[in-house]
Design an enzyme around this catalytic site. Structure first.
Site, mmCIF file in Angstrom:
data_model
loop_
_atom_site.group_PDB
_atom_site.id
_atom_site.type_symbol
_atom_site.label_atom_id
_atom_site.label_comp_id
_atom_site.label_asym_id
_atom_site.label_seq_id
_atom_site.Cartn_x
_atom_site.Cartn_y
_atom_site.Cartn_z
ATOM 1 N N ASN A 1 0.756 -1.281 -0.395
ATOM 2 C CA ASN A 1 -0.033 0.073 0.232
ATOM 3 C C ASN A 1 0.861 1.412 0.044
ATOM 4 O O ASN A 1 2.194 1.143 -0.294
ATOM 5 C CB ASN A 1 -0.798 -0.069 1.513
ATOM 6 C CG ASN A 1 -0.184 -0.085 2.127
ATOM 7 O OD1 ASN A 1 0.350 1.066 2.536
ATOM 8 N ND2 ASN A 1 -0.402 -1.041 2.878
ATOM 9 N N ASP B 1 -5.148 -6.527 4.872
ATOM 10 C CA ASP B 1 -6.161 -6.940 5.088
ATOM 11 C C ASP B 1 -5.548 -8.443 4.805
ATOM 12 O O ASP B 1 -6.644 -9.399 5.714
ATOM 13 C CB ASP B 1 -7.653 -6.124 4.897
ATOM 14 C CG ASP B 1 -7.304 -4.665 5.852
ATOM 15 O OD1 ASP B 1 -6.936 -4.720 7.041
ATOM 16 O OD2 ASP B 1 -7.761 -4.074 5.020
#
Ligand SMILES: Cc1cc2nc3c(=O)[nH]c(=O)nc-3n(C[C@H](O)[C@H](O)[C@H](O)COP(=O)(O)O)c2cc1C
Length: 402
Positions: A209, A277
């Site tokens: 990310n 996640d």
């Protein structure tokens, strides 16, 4: 802060001028003391011009000693809130380790009650000599801090250990002494997670990310400066900050394992990392070949680090989470706080790339009592200090409420 900068006789003495200027720009008062050998490498005029303060020589007939030179060493020793010796020769380390006071700098070092910080620089053979290492061990046993030299090509032409640490690193080590210690955090152990996690698809591709880790690293520095003993569990590529035990990790699972290893001995957790996640169900050992048409990537959940550590905490441990939300920030953060049983959530607005990277940012603290006044917008180093001050006040209030 009032800093005595001792400069001894090595080629790296020229770098002390840059350090003196940096410290003055940071708002410190800096008085330099040159040893006799140091004055062969850099002039008092350079240092007094940069600092706006007198530069002292080795003896009363050198440099800018004042009317009563017989007690100048005691006045300087009292004036100092920190004595930093940059660069430090093998000679001054040996003198200070053995309590010798043969010139102004060594006498001030013996007389002062201020913290002392050494940044040694010397030839590799000298640095590795057991006498020098024994002297350093002795100085450390007095509570002195040492900014270790790095390795590189030395002025003598040899390559190896003994090169003066980077000036920015030495300035950071000095900064630790300048920050006020906070009662609720001094001596406390704080685990901080920071940076992105990386979940490998194959040896060349990965899922990650936009986090750089800069907010968590600045928080680690701010907690360290407030007196906490920090363990930083760091994803991404940022360099480890000075004086902080840094554990480098790649995946969410590695981050959890590193945190679990520290958690039992910790007083608090600040979970600033941007943890993936999901991870790919399979990680290919060889680079995956491209197929025809569309392909499906199967993702599975990674462990929830924050929830796992929060669930395993003792009543005396505190937990701060972060929420990076692009909409309905406060509602989502309040739900996260409640669901995971946290003491506080610091909310980022990540819309339009805000919050990632080095630019200024705002954080809104949410606690079980509700939303608090936003902190910022501030550059991340100042924002981290604001978070630490805010949290110190909460800890003090929680403490007096017990
Ligand atoms: C050109 C030159 C470079 C030197 N560089 C270093 C050095 O980097 N580190 C060191 O420990 N000594 C170095 N020395 C030796 C010191 O200058 C010498 O030990 C001196 O007595 C140190 O005195 P002081 O500690 O009072 O400054 C160097 C000497 C010369 C002539």
């Amino acid at each position: 802060m009032q800093i005595i900068l001792g400069i001894t006789g090595g080629v790296a003495a020229y770098k002390s001028a840059e350090l003196a200027r940096l410290l003055v720009n940071q708002g410190h008062r800096v008085r330099c003391i040159l040893t006799e050998a140091g004055a062969r490498f850099i002039t008092p005029l350079t240092l007094s011009s940069l600092t706006g303060e007198p530069c002292y020589g080795a003896n009363p007939d050198q440099g800018e000693w004042r009317a009563n030179p017989s007690i100048e060493h005691i006045e300087l020793a009292r004036w100092a809130e920190l004595v930093a010796v940059v660069p430090a020769t093998a000679n001054i380390l040996g003198k200070a380790a053995n309590g010798l006071a043969s010139d102004l700098l060594s006498t001030v070092l013996l007389a002062t009650r201020a913290p002392v910080l050494w940044a040694p620089a010397m030839n590799t053979g000298m640095w590795e000599h057991p006498a020098v290492q024994a002297n350093l061990a002795r100085l450390r046993s007095f509570g002195h801090a040492v900014v270790e030299p790095g390795a590189g090509i030395l002025a003598c032409g040899e390559e190896g250990a003994g090169k003066l640490a980077e000036i920015a690193v030495i300035a950071e080590a000095i900064q630790i002494h300048a920050a006020p210690k906070l009662r609720s955090l001094a001596g406390r152990r704080v685990v901080i997670t920071s940076g992105p996690t990386r979940e490998d698809l194959d040896p060349v591709r990965l899922l990650t990310n936009r986090s750089t880790g800069s907010m968590g690293v600045e928080l680690a520095r701010a907690f360290r400066d407030a007196g906490a003993s920090v363990q930083l569990v760091l994803g991404g590529d940022l360099p480890a900050p000075w004086g902080i035990e840094t554990i480098r990790v790649r995946s969410a699972e590695q981050m959890l394992a590193a945190c679990q290893a520290c958690w039992a001995d910790a007083d608090g957790l600040v979970a600033a990392a941007a943890v993936a996640d999901q991870r790919p169900e399979q990680t290919a050992a060889e680079k995956a070949k491209k197929g025809e048409g569309s392909e499906t990537l199967v993702l599975v959940r990674t462990p929830d680090i924050l929830a796992t550590l929060a669930a395993a905490r003792r009543p005396d441990q505190w937990v701060i989470g972060f929420a990076a939300e692009s909409e309905h920030h406060l509602e989502h953060a309040a739900a996260k706080l409640k669901k995971k049983g946290l003491d506080a959530v610091l909310v980022n607005d990540v819309q339009a790339g805000r919050a990632f990277g080095p630019q200024a940012n705002t954080l809104t603290p949410i606690t079980p009592q509700g939303a608090h006044h936003p902190l910022g917008p501030l550059p991340k180093d100042q924002l981290a200090r604001a978070v630490v001050q805010w949290w110190d006040q909460r800890l003090e209030a929680m403490d007096s409420g017990r």
